[in-house]
Design a protein around this motif. Structure first.
Motif, PDB file in Angstrom:
ATOM      1  N   UNK A 122       0.809  -1.217   0.000  1.00 59.36           N
ATOM      2  CA  UNK A 122       0.000   0.000   0.000  1.00 59.36           C
ATOM      3  C   UNK A 122       0.846   1.273   0.000  1.00 59.36           C
ATOM      4  N   UNK A 123       2.168   1.133   0.119  1.00 60.79           N
ATOM      5  CA  UNK A 123       3.073   2.290   0.036  1.00 60.79           C
ATOM      6  C   UNK A 123       4.380   1.771  -0.568  1.00 60.79           C
ATOM      7  N   UNK A 124       4.375   1.631  -1.860  1.00 56.38           N
ATOM      8  CA  UNK A 124       5.411   0.847  -2.547  1.00 56.38           C
ATOM      9  C   UNK A 124       6.761   1.536  -2.632  1.00 56.38           C
ATOM     10  N   UNK A 125       6.835   2.807  -2.225  1.00 66.52           N
ATOM     11  CA  UNK A 125       8.119   3.517  -2.244  1.00 66.52           C
ATOM     12  C   UNK A 125       8.643   3.832  -0.844  1.00 66.52           C
ATOM     13  N   UNK A 126       8.026   3.243   0.183  1.00 67.25           N
ATOM     14  CA  UNK A 126       8.466   3.495   1.554  1.00 67.25           C
ATOM     15  C   UNK A 126       9.045   2.202   2.122  1.00 67.25           C
ATOM     16  N   UNK A 127      10.361   2.097   2.219  1.00 66.67           N
ATOM     17  CA  UNK A 127      10.943   0.892   2.827  1.00 66.67           C
ATOM     18  C   UNK A 127      10.726   0.891   4.343  1.00 66.67           C
ATOM     19  N   UNK A 128      10.148  -0.169   4.864  1.00 72.27           N
ATOM     20  CA  UNK A 128       9.926  -0.293   6.301  1.00 72.27           C
ATOM     21  C   UNK A 128      11.261  -0.662   6.959  1.00 72.27           C
ATOM     22  N   UNK A 129      11.612   0.062   8.019  1.00 68.56           N
ATOM     23  CA  UNK A 129      12.886  -0.157   8.675  1.00 68.56           C
ATOM     24  C   UNK A 129      13.951   0.848   8.274  1.00 68.56           C
ATOM     25  N   UNK A 130      13.633   1.719   7.309  1.00 70.16           N
ATOM     26  CA  UNK A 130      14.540   2.808   6.938  1.00 70.16           C
ATOM     27  C   UNK A 130      13.955   4.142   7.380  1.00 70.16           C
ATOM     28  N   UNK A 131      14.811   5.170   7.360  1.00 69.20           N
ATOM     29  CA  UNK A 131      14.314   6.487   7.729  1.00 69.20           C
ATOM     30  C   UNK A 131      13.316   6.939   6.666  1.00 69.20           C
ATOM     31  N   UNK A 132      12.278   7.673   7.115  1.00 69.62           N
ATOM     32  CA  UNK A 132      11.272   8.188   6.200  1.00 69.62           C
ATOM     33  C   UNK A 132      11.904   9.247   5.320  1.00 69.62           C
ATOM     34  N   UNK A 133      11.959   8.983   4.023  1.00 71.62           N
ATOM     35  CA  UNK A 133      12.467   9.996   3.107  1.00 71.62           C
ATOM     36  C   UNK A 133      11.466  11.138   3.049  1.00 71.62           C
ATOM     37  N   UNK A 134      11.972  12.333   2.888  1.00 66.50           N
ATOM     38  CA  UNK A 134      11.086  13.486   2.967  1.00 66.50           C
ATOM     39  C   UNK A 134      10.430  13.786   1.626  1.00 66.50           C
ATOM     40  N   UNK A 135       9.301  14.427   1.704  1.00 70.88           N
ATOM     41  CA  UNK A 135       8.621  14.988   0.541  1.00 70.88           C
ATOM     42  C   UNK A 135       7.809  16.176   1.048  1.00 70.88           C
ATOM     43  N   UNK A 136       7.276  16.969   0.135  1.00 72.50           N
ATOM     44  CA  UNK A 136       6.553  18.172   0.537  1.00 72.50           C
ATOM     45  C   UNK A 136       5.083  17.886   0.786  1.00 72.50           C
TER      46      UNK A 136
END
Length: 714
Positions: free
Chosen positions: A508-522
Motif C-alpha cells: 500500500x506504500x510501494x516507495x516506503x521501505x519499512x525499517x529505513x528512515x522516512x524519506x522526505x517529501x513536501x
C-alpha cells in the motif's frame, strides 16, 4: 559499599553519560529534549582542540534538522550549513602509464538526490559547542557538561537490573577541578595535536584504582561523589573506560599502515586543492585532500617511514616486528615531507598550521554494546576504523540517536524495559557493515597503485576497482540507507521479501521501505497553505507519529466516511492514543496523529474533516497542524504529490507509523483494521497510562513556551 563511599555525598539521576564527545552529546540532546533527568561528565578540563573529526554526512544533517522547529532551533544545523565548507566534487588522481600524476576521474561528492543535505566539513569543536548550547536551551539551562570529572569505579547491582524504577548502577566519580591537571600531552610540539589519544594504552594512566584512594590519607572526600543511576552510557572513546569495566574486549585487527593528518592553509599549484581528492603516487604513498572552512585544507597522508621505539612491540597483527610508533617523532614537518613526495611534480608548502596527528589504520568492533540493558557503550567505544570515509563522528552520533529516545521512553515509564535490547541489535549490524566497508576501502587507499599499460609494475591496487568501491560506498557513507530489521519496534509483517538493497516494502506504500528512515517529501497545510517537508512535521521530540494518508476525499467521498469511522475509534478510551498517554496530558504528547489527504486544498475545507484531524485543547485552542494535503499546485513550490512520491494510491490510501527517530516502523491499510493493527503494534512495547494521572492543566496559565519545552507525555 566501600569505606570511602560511605563517607561521601550521593546523588541520583536517571542517566549518567560518561564522555562529552559528539556521541555523548547526542544522547544528552535527546534526554534534554524529552525532559529526562541526566548528567553528562567528561574528564577533559578543556574543550576540544581544533581538528579531530570534521565531516558531517547527509543523515547527520537531517538529524540536526529534526531537532529544529519553527519556534526553536538546534544551533548546529543553520550554523554548520553557513560556516562549513560544502563538498561538491570528488577527484581521483593516480599515475598514468609513464608514472606521471594525473586526474583520472571526477564524481559528485554526494550522491545526487539521496538527501536534501550534502556532506559538509567543519571541525568538531564547533559541533560540540552547538550541542552544548542546544542542551542548555532544551533543558532550560539546568543541564550542561560537568568538567573535569573522572569516573573511578562502576558497580551494577544485578539483583535490581529487572526493576525498571531501581537505581541499579553506582558510579564513583572525582571532581578534578581543584587538581592541577595539565592539558593532555602535546609531545613537545607547540602545535595543537591529537597524538595523545590515538594509540592504545595511553589513557589508562588518567584513571585511578579505588583501592589506591582508600589507602591514601591525603584523599579529600569533598572531591568525590557516588552517582546512583538507572542507566549509564559510556561514550568515552576508543580506549573506553566504561567498556573495560564491563569486561568487553573489542575484536579486530590493526595494520602497519600509518597516516598523518595535517590542518593548514596550503601554498600550492595543485589544481584541485579545493576539491576532495584521493591521490595515489607511484611509490610515495597516498593522500586524501579535504578542503575545509576558512581556507583550511586537511590532508590525510600516508607516512612511508615512521620512527619506532625499538624497545617495544605493538602487539597487533601485522605490526609485531617493527615496534610501537614513536609519536614524539611525528611532526608537521614529517607529515608535510611525505605529502610533498606524494604530490610531485606539484609544489606544496603550508602556512597557518592549526592541528596535526598520526594514527595506525585498524578496524575493531565490540561484540556487545551493553550489559543487562543498564550500561551501554556507543561510538568509538564500540567501533574504531580509519577516518577515510568520514564515518567516525557520524556513526557515533547515530548510535546514540538510536538509543536516546528509547532511554527516554523507558525512563518516563511509557515503554517496556525490553525495547532497550533493540539498541544493540540495530546498531551492531551497522557497526559491522562499517568495519567491512572501511577494511576494504582503507586497504585500497593505502596500497600501491597499478600502473595502466605498464610492463614494469603489474601488481597493485586497480584504480578502477578503487573508484567503484568509493562510489558504491557513497550510499553507505551518507548514512541514509541504514536498514533496521524486525523487532518490537519494527514490524515487517505484510511487506515484500527483502530486495538486493536490504529493503522491504508494503503493497500500500510501494516507495516506503519499512525499517529505513522516512524519506522526505513536501506537504501543504490545509489551514494556511504553507508548504513544508513532511519530516519537519515529524521532529525529534520523543513522540511516535501515525501518518494517515486518507486518499483523495473529494473524488472519493467514501474515504471521508472512513475518516468519520476513525473519529469514533479515536473518541474511544481504548484506542492507542488515549491508552498510552497519561491522563491530563496533551492528546498527541506520546502518539501524534497527522492526516494527509490527497485532494487539492481548495477542493475541500478544514471543517469538512472530522474533529480528530483538527482537535481543540484544554483552552479550546484549535490545533491546525494535524491536517495537510499531499497533492496540490502550490503558489511557490510548484506541483507537489506525496502520494506519488511514496507509492500510495489516491483511492486506497495507507497508514504509516514513524518512530521518534524518524524510521518507518509499520505500514498498513487505510481502514479500521489498519488502526487495530497499529494498536497491536503499540501494545507490544508501550505501557498503558490509564493510572498515570498528571495534574490538570490550568486554563489561566501562560503556556506560550509549550513548543520549546519537552513535548513527550506532558
Amino acid at each position: 559499599m566501600t569505606k570511602i563511599e560511605s563517607k561521601i555525598k550521593h546523588s541520583n539521576t536517571d542517566v549518567l553519560i560518561i564522555g562529552a564527545g559528539p556521541s555523548g552529546l547526542m544522547a544528552a540532546t535527546w534526554l534534554a529534549r524529552t525532559g529526562v533527568p541526566f548528567r553528562i561528565i567528561d574528564k577533559r578540563s578543556n574543550k576540544i582542540f581544533s581538528g579531530q573529526a570534521d565531516g558531517l554526512q547527509s543523515r547527520t544533517l537531517e538529524v540536526f534538522q529534526s531537532f529544529s522547529g519553527s519556534t526553536f532551533d538546534m544551533r548546529g544545523l543553520d550554523s554548520a550549513w553557513k560556516m562549513a565548507n560544502h563538498m561538491n566534487e570528488f577527484c581521483f588522481w593516480s599515475p598514468d602509464e609513464t608514472g606521471k600524476l594525473v586526474r583520472s576521474s571526477r564524481i559528485p561528492d554526494s550522491i545526487p538526490g539521496i538527501s536534501r543535505f550534502q556532506q559538509i566539513v567543519i571541525h568538531q569543536g564547533y559541533i560540540e559547542k552547538w550541542f552544548d548550547e542546544t542542551i542548555k536551551t532544551f533543558s532550560d539551562g539546568k543541564s550542561k557538561v560537568e568538567r573535569p570529572f573522572l569516573p573511578i569505579s562502576l558497580d551494577i547491582d544485578e539483583s535490581k537490573v529487572e526493576d525498571k524504577d531501581a537505581y541499579a548502577v553506582k558510579v564513583l566519580v572525582k571532581d578534578l577541578s581543584k587538581d592541577a591537571v595539565a592539558d593532555p600531552e602535546q609531545f613537545n610540539s607547540n602545535v595543537a595535536n591529537g597524538l595523545y589519544r590515538q594509540f592504545e594504552g595511553d589513557q589508562d594512566k588518567f584513571y585511578t584504582n579505588i583501592a589506591d584512594i582508600e589507602n591514601d590519607p591525603n584523599v579529600k572526600l569533598d572531591d568525590y561523589e557516588v552517582i546512583n543511576c538507572k542507566y549509564v552510557l559510556g561514550a568515552d572513546g576508543a580506549h573506553s573506560w566504561v567498556r573495560k569495566q564491563l569486561g568487553i574486549e573489542v575484536e579486530g585487527e590493526s595494520t602497519d599502515f600509518v597516516w598523518g593528518v595535517l590542518d593548514s592553509v596550503p601554498i600550492t599549484d595543485f589544481p584541485d586543492i579545493r576539491h576532495r581528492c584521493a591521490i595515489h603516487s607511484v611509490d610515495s604513498g597516498s593522500v586524501m585532500i579535504i578542503p575545509r572552512e576558512n581556507d583550511l585544507v586537511r590532508l590525510y597522508i600516508q607516512l612511508k617511514e615512521v620512527p619506532r621505539d625499538p624497545s617495544t612491540t605493538s602487539g597487533t597483527s601485522g605490526a609485531n616486528s617493527k615496534g610501537r610508533i614513536d609519536r614524539s617523532k611525528i611532526t608537521p614537518e614529517l607529515i608535510l615531507k611525505n605529502a610533498q613526495d606524494i604530490l610531485k611534480p606539484f609544489k606544496f608548502e603550508i602556512e597557518d598550521i592549526e592541528w596535526f596527528t598520526g594514527y595506525q589504520i585498524g578496524q575493531r568492533v565490540s561484540p556487545k554494546f551493553d550489559k543487562f540493558n543498564r550500561v551501554f557503550i556507543s561510538g568509538d567505544a564500540c567501533h574504531t576504523h580509519s577516518p577515510k570515509a568520514g564515518q567516525g563522528m557520524n556513526v557515533s552520533m547515530m548510535d546514540t540517536f538510536n538509543l536516546g529516545f528509547k532511554l527516554a521512553l523507558v525512563c518516563k515509564g511509557l515503554a517496556k524495559f525490553d525495547i532497550l535490547k533493540t539498541y544493540e541489535s540495530e546498531r551492531i549490524q551497522v557497526a559491522r557493515e562499517l568495519i567491512a566497508f572501511d577494511h576494504k576501502l582503507s586497504r585500497l587507499f593505502s596500497g600501491k597503485p597499478m600502473i595502466p599499460n605498464s610492463t614494469v609494475i603489474q601488481e597493485g591496487v586497480d584504480m578502477d576497482e578503487f573508484h567503484r568501491v568509493f562510489q558504491k560506498g557513497g550510499e553507505f557513507a551518507s548514512g541514509t540507507t541504514v536498514n533496521y530489521g524486525e523487532s518490537s519496534l519494527i514490524d515487517l509483517s505484510a511487506t515484500s521479501p527483502v530486495d538486493e538493497d536490504g529493503r522491504s516494502f508494503s503493497l500500500v506504500a510501494t516507495n516506503i521501505p519499512v525499517g529505513r528512515r522516512l524519506e522526505t517529501t513536501l506537504i501543504e497545510s490545509q489551514a494556511d497553505g504553507r508548504v513544508i517537508h513532511i519530516v519537519d512535521r515529524t521532529l525529534s521530540d520523543g513522540r511516535f507519529r501515525v501518518l494517515i494518508f486518507s486518499g483523495d476525499v473529494h473524488t472519493h467521498p467514501s474515504n471521508l466516511k472512513i475518516l468519520d469511522e476513525f473519529n469514533t475509534f479515536f473518541e474511544s478510551n481504548k484506542h492507542f492514543g488515549k491508552k498510552f498517554t497519561p491522563v491530563n496530558a496533551f492528546d498527541n504528547s506520546v502518539i501524534d496523529v497527522i492526516t494527509i489527504h490527497g485532494s487539492r486544498r481548495h477542493d475541500v475545507e478544514l471543517f469538512d474533516f472530522p474533529e480528530f484531524t483538527r482537535p481543540v485543547d484544554y483552552k479550546n485552542r484549535l490545533d491546525y497542524w494535524r491536517l495537510y494535503t499531499g497533492v496540490d499546485t502550490t503558489y511557490h513550490q510548484g506541483d507537489i504529490d506525496a502520494y506519488e512520491a511514496y507509492g500510495i494510491d489516491k483511492k486506497e490510501g495507507a497508514i504509516i507509523v514513524v518512530r521518534p527517530d524518524g524510521y518507518v516502523a509499520k505500514v498498513t491499510g487505510f481502514n479500521i483494521r489498519g488502526l487495530e493493527d497499529i494498536d497491536k503494534y503499540f501494545n507490544k512495547f508501550l505501557i498503558p497510562q490509564t493510572t498515570n494521572v498528571l495534574t490538570p492543566k490550568d486554563k489561566s496559565s501562560n503556556d506560550r513556551d509549550r513548543f520549546v519545552k519537552p513535548l513527550l507525555a506532558v
